[in-house]
Design an enzyme around this catalytic site. Structure first.
Site, PDB file in Angstrom:
ATOM      1  N   SER A 241       0.827  -1.215   0.000  1.00 31.61           N
ATOM      2  CA  SER A 241       0.000   0.000   0.000  1.00 31.61           C
ATOM      3  C   SER A 241       0.859   1.262   0.000  1.00 31.61           C
ATOM      4  O   SER A 241       0.565   2.225  -0.716  1.00 31.61           O
ATOM      5  CB  SER A 241      -0.972   0.002   1.184  1.00 31.61           C
ATOM      6  N   HIS A 271      -2.130  -8.845   1.905  1.00 30.99           N
ATOM      7  CA  HIS A 271      -1.713  -7.625   2.617  1.00 30.99           C
ATOM      8  C   HIS A 271      -2.769  -7.351   3.696  1.00 30.99           C
ATOM      9  O   HIS A 271      -2.976  -8.177   4.578  1.00 30.99           O
ATOM     10  CB  HIS A 271      -1.555  -6.504   1.581  1.00 30.99           C
ATOM     11  N   HIS A 317       6.044 -13.483   8.290  1.00 32.53           N
ATOM     12  CA  HIS A 317       6.111 -12.106   7.801  1.00 32.53           C
ATOM     13  C   HIS A 317       7.217 -11.989   6.774  1.00 32.53           C
ATOM     14  O   HIS A 317       8.227 -12.700   6.865  1.00 32.53           O
ATOM     15  CB  HIS A 317       6.374 -11.129   8.955  1.00 32.53           C
ATOM     16  N   ARG A 326       3.487  -5.224  17.544  1.00 32.96           N
ATOM     17  CA  ARG A 326       2.097  -4.741  17.485  1.00 32.96           C
ATOM     18  C   ARG A 326       1.152  -5.850  17.961  1.00 32.96           C
ATOM     19  O   ARG A 326       0.097  -5.588  18.515  1.00 32.96           O
ATOM     20  CB  ARG A 326       1.757  -4.288  16.058  1.00 32.96           C
ATOM     21  N   ASP A 372      -1.786  -9.502  12.617  1.00 35.43           N
ATOM     22  CA  ASP A 372      -3.123  -9.966  12.253  1.00 35.43           C
ATOM     23  C   ASP A 372      -3.581 -11.163  13.078  1.00 35.43           C
ATOM     24  O   ASP A 372      -4.766 -11.497  13.083  1.00 35.43           O
ATOM     25  CB  ASP A 372      -3.151 -10.322  10.763  1.00 35.43           C
TER      26      ASP A 372
HETATM   27  N1  HAX Z   1       1.872 -21.063   7.389  1.00 30.55           N
HETATM   28  C1  HAX Z   1       2.338 -21.981   6.529  1.00 30.55           C
HETATM   29  N2  HAX Z   1       3.379 -21.787   5.712  1.00 30.55           N
HETATM   30  C2  HAX Z   1       3.989 -20.608   5.787  1.00 30.55           C
HETATM   31  C3  HAX Z   1       3.588 -19.609   6.665  1.00 30.55           C
HETATM   32  C4  HAX Z   1       2.465 -19.860   7.496  1.00 30.55           C
HETATM   33  N3  HAX Z   1       1.990 -18.947   8.319  1.00 30.55           N
HETATM   34  N4  HAX Z   1       4.394 -18.535   6.513  1.00 30.55           N
HETATM   35  C5  HAX Z   1       5.258 -18.844   5.553  1.00 30.55           C
HETATM   36  N5  HAX Z   1       5.019 -20.112   5.105  1.00 30.55           N
HETATM   37  C6  HAX Z   1       5.668 -20.787   4.015  1.00 30.55           C
HETATM   38  C7  HAX Z   1       5.415 -19.988   2.726  1.00 30.55           C
HETATM   39  O1  HAX Z   1       4.133 -20.272   2.176  1.00 30.55           O
HETATM   40  C8  HAX Z   1       6.544 -20.427   1.864  1.00 30.55           C
HETATM   41  O2  HAX Z   1       6.209 -21.698   1.331  1.00 30.55           O
HETATM   42  P1  HAX Z   1       6.564 -22.055  -0.208  1.00 30.55           P
HETATM   43  O3  HAX Z   1       8.056 -21.982  -0.275  1.00 30.55           O
HETATM   44  O4  HAX Z   1       6.017 -23.431  -0.378  1.00 30.55           O
HETATM   45  O5  HAX Z   1       5.893 -21.023  -1.073  1.00 30.55           O
HETATM   46  C9  HAX Z   1       7.677 -20.628   2.871  1.00 30.55           C
HETATM   47  O6  HAX Z   1       7.050 -20.781   4.160  1.00 30.55           O
HETATM   48  C10 HAX Z   1       8.616 -19.449   2.944  1.00 30.55           C
HETATM   49  O7  HAX Z   1       7.871 -18.250   3.140  1.00 30.55           O
HETATM   50  P2  HAX Z   1       8.518 -16.987   3.858  1.00 30.55           P
HETATM   51  O8  HAX Z   1       9.663 -16.533   3.017  1.00 30.55           O
HETATM   52  O9  HAX Z   1       8.773 -17.281   5.270  1.00 30.55           O
HETATM   53  O10 HAX Z   1       7.312 -15.948   3.827  1.00 30.55           O
HETATM   54  P3  HAX Z   1       6.955 -14.916   2.668  1.00 30.55           P
HETATM   55  O11 HAX Z   1       7.781 -13.704   2.875  1.00 30.55           O
HETATM   56  O12 HAX Z   1       6.968 -15.561   1.332  1.00 30.55           O
HETATM   57  O13 HAX Z   1       5.425 -14.598   3.009  1.00 30.55           O
HETATM   58  C11 HAX Z   1       3.583 -14.166   4.425  1.00 30.55           C
HETATM   59  C12 HAX Z   1       5.061 -13.852   4.139  1.00 30.55           C
HETATM   60  C13 HAX Z   1       3.114 -13.222   5.528  1.00 30.55           C
HETATM   61  C14 HAX Z   1       2.728 -13.907   3.146  1.00 30.55           C
HETATM   62  C15 HAX Z   1       3.465 -15.636   4.876  1.00 30.55           C
HETATM   63  O14 HAX Z   1       4.192 -15.825   6.064  1.00 30.55           O
HETATM   64  C16 HAX Z   1       2.028 -16.082   5.065  1.00 30.55           C
HETATM   65  O15 HAX Z   1       1.383 -16.493   4.077  1.00 30.55           O
HETATM   66  N6  HAX Z   1       1.495 -16.011   6.316  1.00 30.55           N
HETATM   67  C17 HAX Z   1       0.118 -16.317   6.596  1.00 30.55           C
HETATM   68  C18 HAX Z   1      -0.792 -15.182   6.112  1.00 30.55           C
HETATM   69  C19 HAX Z   1      -0.623 -13.949   6.985  1.00 30.55           C
HETATM   70  O16 HAX Z   1      -0.557 -14.019   8.205  1.00 30.55           O
HETATM   71  N7  HAX Z   1      -0.587 -12.750   6.341  1.00 30.55           N
HETATM   72  C20 HAX Z   1      -0.498 -11.482   7.086  1.00 30.55           C
HETATM   73  C21 HAX Z   1       0.868 -10.850   6.981  1.00 30.55           C
HETATM   74  C22 HAX Z   1       0.938  -9.583   7.807  1.00 30.55           C
HETATM   75  C23 HAX Z   1       0.787  -8.374   6.923  1.00 30.55           C
HETATM   76  O17 HAX Z   1       1.699  -7.971   6.217  1.00 30.55           O
HETATM   77  N8  HAX Z   1      -0.372  -7.784   6.929  1.00 30.55           N
HETATM   78  O18 HAX Z   1      -0.628  -6.669   6.173  1.00 30.55           O
END
Ligand code: HAX
Length: 445
Positions: A241, A271, A317, A326, A372
Site C-alpha cells: 500500500s 496484505h 512475515h 504490534r 493480524d
Molecule cells: N503457514 C504456513 N506456511 C507458511 C507460513 C504460514 N503462516 N508462513 C510462511 N510459510 C511458508 C510460505 O508459504 C513459503 O512456502 P513455499 O516456499 O512453499 O511457497 C515458505 O514458508 C517461505 O515463506 P517466507 O519466506 O517465510 O514468507 P513470505 O515472505 O513468502 O510470506 C507471508 C510472508 C506473511 C505472506 C506468509 O508468512 C504467510 O502467508 N502467512 C500467513 C498469512 C498472513 O498471516 N498474512 C499477514 C501478513 C501480515 C501483513 O503484512 N499484513 O498486512
C-alpha cells in the site's frame, strides 16, 4: 507551533542531507538485483528511502526512530485515558519530533475543524449495493473527496515545485480528518441499517470512530481504537500500500488519488485483508472442535493444515523475524481487559504451539505471530464482529502514514518513478554461456 511551521523549519537541513547524497554519492551502488529477485516480487531490493518508519527484522517497526513500546509510552495521552492521542502520532510522523500535549491537541483541533464530510461521499456509498466489500466503499469514498484537492486546483493554476508539499499537507490533514466519519458511515450503512451518528466534538479522533459506530459509552473500546490506530499507522515505505500510493503520487496525482490507490493494494488478501482471514480461521477452529481444544488437539489440527498445503493465518512475515511488537501490544491490552475471552484463549494457544510446529517444517522464515493474529479477536470481543470491515480499520490508520510519506516525497522533490522492464529473452542473453549458479529459492518444479 503548527505542523506546517515546524516542518518548514526542518526542511533546509533535510534537503541538504538528501542533496549531498545525490550530488556527492550519486554513482554509489547500494546493492545488486538478482534474477531471483526480478521474478520474486523484487523482494528485498533496496529501492526506496523512508525516514518515517523502518521495520527492523529483529525488533519490529520504529516510527520516526521510536519502537512500538516507546511510541506508546511517550505520545501524549488522551486526558483520562492511558492511550495516546492520534493527533500526536500524526505530529510525530509528519514533523519528526515527539509532540507535546499542546502539539497533539492542535492536530486534533485541526481535524475537528475539517471533519465535515461532503454529501457526494454519502451519495457514492448509497449508489453501491450493501454487499459491496467495505474496502471498495472506502476507496470510492476517498475518490469522491478528490474534487476537494487543494493541490490539484493550485497545480492547474501553476505552482512552484518547492511548494508542492504545503498543498499535499493541507490535503492530507483535510482528508485524514474525515476518515473516522467515513469509516463509521460505511460500517453503519453495511451492518447497522444506515443509522447516522454525528461526531462528538468532545472526543478525540480515535474515540470518535468508536462513538460514531455506536460505542460512545464504551471506554475500553475507545481505548482499543486509540491503540489500534497508532499501531497500524505505518510500516515502512515499500510495502504494497505504501509503495503503490508513493508510485501514484510520483506522477503528481494528488493525495486523494494516491491514497485510494494504496487502499486498493491494502484490500488484497496477502496484505491488509489478511486480518479478516485470521479471525475467520480462529472461528472455524473453534467450530471444528465445538469447544476449546486442548494443546495436543490443537497441535494436531495445525499439523493437518500444513500437511494439506495451507498456510496458518497470522503467522510469518516478509520482513519480521520475531513476534510482531504490534501483536504483543494488543495481547497486553487483551490480557488486561478481556482475559477470559475464548478466542483469546485460542490466540494464546496458537502462540504456544504454532511457532514450534512451523519451525519443524523448516519452511517459514518467521514462525512467529504477526499483528493480524490478534487484531480481529479484540474487535470481535467488543462486538465488531463483521470481519470484512477489519481492513477498513487498518486503512483508516494507514492513511495517516501514507499521507506523511506523500508530503515528505514532495519535500524531497522525488521525481516520477520509472524503473525499467526487460524481456525474458534479454535475461536469457545476459546469462548465456554462464555455468548454472544453483537453485534459487524461487525455482519450483
Ligand atoms: N503457514 C504456513 N506456511 C507458511 C507460513 C504460514 N503462516 N508462513 C510462511 N510459510 C511458508 C510460505 O508459504 C513459503 O512456502 P513455499 O516456499 O512453499 O511457497 C515458505 O514458508 C517461505 O515463506 P517466507 O519466506 O517465510 O514468507 P513470505 O515472505 O513468502 O510470506 C507471508 C510472508 C506473511 C505472506 C506468509 O508468512 C504467510 O502467508 N502467512 C500467513 C498469512 C498472513 O498471516 N498474512 C499477514 C501478513 C501480515 C501483513 O503484512 N499484513 O498486512
Amino acid at each position: 507551533m503548527g505542523m506546517k511551521e515546524r516542518i518548514k523549519e526542518k526542511i533546509p537541513a533535510w534537503r541538504d542531507r538528501v542533496n549531498r547524497l545525490k550530488r556527492d554519492f550519486g554513482p554509489f551502488k547500494v546493492g545488486e538485483v538478482t534474477v531471483e529477485q526480478i521474478f520474486g516480487g523484487i523482494r528485498g531490493v533496496q529501492i526506496s528511502v523512508s525516514d518515517i518508519s523502518y521495520v527492523d527484522p529483529m525488533e519490529g517497526v520504529r516510527l520516526r526512530g521510536y519502537t512500538i513500546p516507546e511510541t506508546l509510552a511517550l505520545l501524549p495521552k488522551v486526558p483520562g485515558s492511558a492511550y495516546p492521542m492520534m493527533g500526536g502520532l500524526y505530529y510525530l510522523l509528519m514533523v519528526d519530533d515527539m509532540p507535546t500535549m499542546e502539539d497533539a491537541l492542535e492536530v486534533e483541533q485541526e481535524w475537528k475543524a475539517n471533519s465535515e464530510i461532503p454529501s457526494c461521499v454519502f451519495d457514492v456509498i448509497h449508489a453501491m449495493p450493501r454487499s459491496t466489500h467495505a474496502m471498495t466503499l472506502f476507496s470510492q469514498s476517498i475518490l469522491a473527496l478528490q474534487s476537494q484537492s487543494v493541490f490539484a486546483t493550485e497545480y492547474s493554476h501553476g505552482l512552484a515545485k518547492k511548494d508542492y508539499w504545503e498543498y499535499y499537507l493541507e490535503d492530507g490533514v483535510k482528508m485524514t480528518a474525515k476518515l473516522p466519519g467515513i469509516g463509521a458511515y460505511i460500517y453503519n450503512y453495511k451492518y447497522q441499517d444506515g443509522v447516522y451518528i454525528p461526531p462528538d466534538p468532545d472526543l478525540d479522533w480515535s474515540a470518535n470512530f468508536a462513538h460514531m459506530i455506536g460505542k460512545g459509552d464504551h471506554r475500553e473500546y475507545q481505548d482499543l481504537c486509540r491503540l489500534f490506530f497508532v499501531l497500524h499507522s505505518d510500516h515502512e515505505g515499500a510495502n504494497v500500500s505504501a509503495h503503490t500510493s508513493h508510485l501514484v503520487a510520483s506522477a503528481l496525482s494528488d493525495i486523494y488519488l494516491a491514497s485510494a490507490a494504496g487502499l486498493n493494494g491494502l484490500a488484497g488478501p496477502l496484505h491488509g485483508l489478511a486480518n479478516q482471514e485470521c479471525l475467520r480461521w480462529l472461528l472455524n477452529t473453534y467450530e471444528h472442535f465445538g469447544k476449546l481444544p486442548n494443546r495436543d488437539e490443537f497441535a494436531q489440527y495445525v499439523r493437518d493444515i500444513l500437511t494439506n498445503g495451507q498456510v496458518v493465518p497470522g503467522y510469518g512475515h516478509a520482513v519480521l523475524r520475531v513476534t510482531d511488537p504490534r501483536f504483543t501490544a494488543q495481547l497486553e491490552f487483551a490480557e488486561k481487559y478481556m482475559p477470559d475471552d475464548e478466542l483469546l484463549y485460542l490466540v494464546k494457544l496458537g502462540l504456544d504451539v504454532i511457532p514450534e510446529i512451523l519451525l519443524e517444517t523448516g519452511k517459514a522464515k518467521n514462525p512467529y505471530p504477526n499483528v493480524d493474529a490478534i487484531n480481529g479477536t479484540l474487535q470481535h470481543h467488543y462486538g465488531v464482529t463483521q470481519f470484512d470491515f477489519y481492513t477498513v480499520l487498518f486503512g483508516i490508520s494507514r492513511l495517516v502514514g501514507i499521507t506523511t510519506h506523500a508530503v515528505w516525497s514532495r519535500i524531497f522533490g522525488k521525481p516520477i518513478e520509472r524503473p525499467k522492464s526487460l524481456t525474458t529473452q534479454m535475461l536469457e542473453d545476459m546469462v548465456e554461456g554462464l555455468p548454472p549458479m544453483g537453485n534459487g529459492s524461487g525455482a519450483k518444479e
